[in-house]
Scaffold this active site. Sequence first.
Site, PDB file in Angstrom:
ATOM      1  N   CYS A 116       1.583   6.228   9.987  1.00 51.73           N
ATOM      2  CA  CYS A 116       0.754   7.069   9.277  1.00 51.73           C
ATOM      3  C   CYS A 116       1.447   8.071   8.501  1.00 51.73           C
ATOM      4  O   CYS A 116       2.424   8.964   9.016  1.00 51.73           O
ATOM      5  CB  CYS A 116      -0.105   8.033  10.329  1.00 51.73           C
ATOM      6  N   ASN A 150      10.598   3.158   0.290  1.00 50.39           N
ATOM      7  CA  ASN A 150      10.297   1.780  -0.405  1.00 50.39           C
ATOM      8  C   ASN A 150       8.796   1.632  -0.705  1.00 50.39           C
ATOM      9  O   ASN A 150       7.846   1.641   0.293  1.00 50.39           O
ATOM     10  CB  ASN A 150      10.967   0.501   0.237  1.00 50.39           C
ATOM     11  N   GLU A 151       8.455   1.436  -1.806  1.00 48.93           N
ATOM     12  CA  GLU A 151       7.199   1.173  -2.359  1.00 48.93           C
ATOM     13  C   GLU A 151       6.031   1.874  -1.382  1.00 48.93           C
ATOM     14  O   GLU A 151       5.243   1.296  -0.464  1.00 48.93           O
ATOM     15  CB  GLU A 151       6.869  -0.244  -2.234  1.00 48.93           C
ATOM     16  N   CYS A 159      -4.875   6.332   5.642  1.00 47.24           N
ATOM     17  CA  CYS A 159      -4.767   6.158   7.245  1.00 47.24           C
ATOM     18  C   CYS A 159      -5.817   7.095   7.590  1.00 47.24           C
ATOM     19  O   CYS A 159      -6.222   8.162   7.035  1.00 47.24           O
ATOM     20  CB  CYS A 159      -3.407   6.839   7.690  1.00 47.24           C
ATOM     21  N   GLU A 306      12.956  -3.969  -9.232  1.00 48.70           N
ATOM     22  CA  GLU A 306      12.780  -5.338  -8.678  1.00 48.70           C
ATOM     23  C   GLU A 306      11.982  -6.360  -9.597  1.00 48.70           C
ATOM     24  O   GLU A 306      11.002  -5.759 -10.025  1.00 48.70           O
ATOM     25  CB  GLU A 306      11.874  -5.198  -7.225  1.00 48.70           C
ATOM     26  N   TRP A 314       4.417 -14.656  -1.669  1.00 46.71           N
ATOM     27  CA  TRP A 314       3.173 -14.109  -1.297  1.00 46.71           C
ATOM     28  C   TRP A 314       2.014 -14.393  -2.137  1.00 46.71           C
ATOM     29  O   TRP A 314       0.846 -13.726  -1.730  1.00 46.71           O
ATOM     30  CB  TRP A 314       3.314 -12.459  -1.224  1.00 46.71           C
ATOM     31  N   GLU A 354      10.183 -13.646   4.556  1.00 46.84           N
ATOM     32  CA  GLU A 354      10.392 -13.582   2.800  1.00 46.84           C
ATOM     33  C   GLU A 354      11.663 -14.630   2.748  1.00 46.84           C
ATOM     34  O   GLU A 354      12.222 -14.511   1.485  1.00 46.84           O
ATOM     35  CB  GLU A 354      10.677 -12.204   2.496  1.00 46.84           C
ATOM     36  N   PHE A 356      11.056 -17.582   1.767  1.00 50.00           N
ATOM     37  CA  PHE A 356      10.742 -18.495   0.706  1.00 50.00           C
ATOM     38  C   PHE A 356      10.532 -17.825  -0.763  1.00 50.00           C
ATOM     39  O   PHE A 356      10.172 -18.186  -1.645  1.00 50.00           O
ATOM     40  CB  PHE A 356       9.432 -19.323   1.103  1.00 50.00           C
ATOM     41  N   HIS A 357      11.165 -16.429  -0.722  1.00 54.36           N
ATOM     42  CA  HIS A 357      11.109 -15.606  -1.776  1.00 54.36           C
ATOM     43  C   HIS A 357      12.371 -16.103  -2.376  1.00 54.36           C
ATOM     44  O   HIS A 357      13.351 -15.764  -1.896  1.00 54.36           O
ATOM     45  CB  HIS A 357      10.983 -14.064  -1.465  1.00 54.36           C
TER      46      HIS A 357
END
Length: 672
Positions: A116, A150-151, A159, A306, A314, A354, A356-357
């Site tokens: 949170c 990050n992001e 929340c 990125e 995704w 990830e 398969f990224h």
Amino acid sequence: MSDAARAKAFGYGGDYNPEQWAPEIWREDVELMKRAGVNLVSVGIFSWARIEPRDGEFDFAWLDDVLDLLHQGGIRVDLATATASPPPWLALKHPELLPVTADGVTLSSGSRQAYCPSSPVYRHYAARLVRAIVDRYAEHPALALWHVNNEYGCHVSRCYCDASATAFRSWLEQRYSTIEALNDAWGTAFWSQHYAAFDEILPPRAAPTFKNPTQLLDFDRFSSDELLACFRAEKEIIRSRSTVPITTNFMGFFKPADYWAWAREVDIVSDDSYPDPADPLSPVYGAMQRDLMRSLGGGKPWLLMEQSPGAVNWRERNAAKRPGQMRAWSYQSIARGADGIMFFQWRQAVAGAEKFHAGMVPHSGTDTRIFREVEQLGSELAALSEREGPLGAAVPASVAVVLDWDSWWAIEQEASPTAIDYLAGVFAWYRALFAAGATVDFVRPTDDLARYAVVVVPSLFVADDAQLAALAGYAADGGTLVVGYQSAILDKDLHVRTGGYLGALQQTLGIRIEEFAPPAAPDLAALGGGEPPRLRVRGDAIGGTGSASLWAEYVRADSAEVRVVFDGGVLHGFPAVTRRRSGSGEAWYVATLLDDDALLVLLDGIMTSAGVERGPRVPGVEVVRRGRHLIAINHTDEPVEIDLPGADLLTGAGASGRTLEAQGVAIVGGLP
Ligand code: GLA
């Protein structure tokens, strides 16, 4: 270009997650990075559990080795504060830091971002970790940039737990001072919602039906501020010990965070960008996202933190990038102001969610198309950094589009005249400007608008008097203002601007709105499908006839010329587009969502009469000016012919009449 900018090189690299690999691989990684021209990597983004495996026990030995190895290889580091994913031990010890949804569901650890943002416990442990990392690495010679978290908000942007309720109440007390002021703003006379004290207020948790709109909007504002407070807390710790620049990675047009407020707090804007390679509109959407990043930084160079070298993992269907597409999209970022191109991620993972990224080093190794394209771009950027090129240069724009988070949040609320997707509306205007060859800055109404020949205002649903006065003043002082439907309907508390809506813009535009009349299909049609309802429109300003959708209204043109009318149906003959001279400028109003062709003709005409300079127009080719350079990108899968005024810096190919191959790029310099 300034000397400081000339001294730099384009940043090139990606997220590097050495904790997923054995130390032997680290050595190979550094060798391969050198081969690929990599000079900057983001390290430690998801390393909390590895750096602090148990409460208060820090293990930096492995990270020391990684940073030293990178430094020996001449690779600089964007070092993360590692606070994006609290480790399992922390959630077990303090389950109260886990986020709770509006429906009351607690989200567990075992994924990422399970915290949170308002949790004092999370903030305490995050701060301790950041202090430890900064103490250890503030002086490390590889350090080039700090990467906070990050992001922010990418998975948990709101929340609804008890800690959030407490923080929301303090935020509201700050904003309103008294409970009476809050009751007025929220209109709590409605449905027996009156509050006697701040303690009675909750986050907008799941409720029987429509929630209080101003409570919802304030919760959006609060939630963006809470995430930003997390960023600020980490930034202060770093700043007290280090002068190295600080960033956190944005996510393009991200509804939960008001990036205008965020952009003031970062030393360099950085962005994560994942347009769908299978969507033909992605080059245009990508251009719009890059223009936003440049605008957030006030025109300063930004960093593409990125992008994917190939497919992501995704979407429901994850298209690979076509040959050359990664390179073309990278140059799009450079054309629109980026001074660095980075990827998620360096080495494609073999385990975890990830795997398969795509990565710069794919599962299949270096003898692959992806790695060859990564190497090619790395060597081109290194060569381009050596010469007088776009690095560090500004991107001129004489058209601006207003972007406003309050309006985005409010217009998409429930219980509205019709369901409107704010960003889809902004994108419709942007598509037309892009097709007409204009470079666009995004702005707020109170920014310095006098720099722009044309300012477009898509659905500024919520506006205060100062914003409306600024827009009106811009037109009166000689600007060309273009206002879209559903603007200035509400004030900042979401109270209606009565007497025909629009506030001060009524006079500027010379119109009033009498009634909303969005074209709506009967609800029963949803059961049987069918086309969305369309409207017909007619007028010279759109080149004859066209169609429209989504929105319509009864406009009264008091002192405006009617340039386009609705054609047929109950709105037959009512204004769809109006224009009025205002002081030494002019003000247009567009009362519906015009189809792409009609909007292009309209804006093309408006820009031509406003004297907006534009580059050569070849279908499928994007041409952008940066500094003294023109960058042309062929987004199609066929070669195209194009005239450009000079030799290509990338290939040396001669001036004019050149062929740009499929997904090809040319950069020519020497513009006046
Ligand atoms: C985001 C995150 C990365 C990774 C990529 C995958 O951008 O920051 O950690 O998950 O998405 O596309």
